[in-house]
Design an enzyme around this catalytic site. Structure first.
Site: not given
Ligand code: IMP
Ligand code: MG
Length: 181
Positions: A99, A102
């Site tokens: 999705d 981040d």
């Molecule tokens: P990362 O590991 O920080 O890149 O985060 C990835 C996961 O965190 C995504 O697959 C989402 O499930 C969740 N996530 C990150 N940012 C958001 C946001 O703004 N809204 C909802 N879920 C998020």
């Molecule tokens: Mg999530």
């Protein structure tokens, strides 16, 4: 639910128009190679369903389940694989669908894990990518939309497992993130 949004970033027609473009690009890039799509649950469910129906190629579909947020609006950095048997990726052309990119922890961990199983190639496709420095060196080959560093929900994205069924993507009102609902 829609009333919990500070503002809508992408409504459903806008998302679907962009999926037409990404699907056309993926279909062109993989026209000679059989694709194996690995969707990261649960956030990529809507994205996966709408995107894959726009790709008129033979492909295989598998899913991975990971948790990295543990119900908070910030990443913990720890990525837990919830699936017992990893998908079969050896010798295949893998496209990971998630999705949102981040911090990068989730996709970096998934990429690393899949790479140990000797795929032929790995690419990454995300609906959303936040404009911010990543904590892990990972990027996406296909990106739906770039957004600012704000917490968004809808179209698969959740806050504490809610809002996934909103048809649009929007910024969640800040006071809802501070006080658990
Ligand atoms: P990362 O590991 O920080 O890149 O985060 C990835 C996961 O965190 C995504 O697959 C989402 O499930 C969740 N996530 C990150 N940012 C958001 C946001 O703004 N809204 C909802 N879920 C998020
Ligand atoms: Mg999530």
């Amino acid at each position: 639910m829609q009333g919990d949004l500070e503002r809508v970033l992408f409504d459903e027609p806008t998302i679907l128009r962009r999926l037409d473009e990404i699907a056309a690009q993926i279909s062109e890039d993989y026209r000679d190679r059989e694709l194996t799509v690995i969707a990261v649950l649960n956030g990529s469910l809507m994205f996966m369903a709408d995107l894959l129906r726009r790709i008129p190629l033979p492909l295989k579909l598998d899913c991975l389940s990971v948790a990295s947020y543990h119900g908070k609006a910030e990443t913990s950095g720890e990525v837990i694989f919830k699936q017992v048997a990893p998908p079969d990726v050896a010798d295949r052309h893998i496209l990971i669908l998630d999705d949102i990119l981040d911090s990068g922890h989730t996709l970096a961990a998934i990429r690393e894990k899949l790479e140990t199983a000797n795929p032929r190639s790995i690419r990454v496709c995300v609906l959303l990518k936040k404009r911010k420095p990543r904590q892990r060196p990972v990027d996406a080959n296909y990106v739906g939309f770039e957004i600012e560093d704000e917490f968004v929900v809808g179209y698969g994205l959740d806050f504490m497992e809610r809002y996934r069924n909103l048809p649009c993507v929007g910024v969640l009102r800040k006071q809802l993130i501070r006080q658990p609902i």
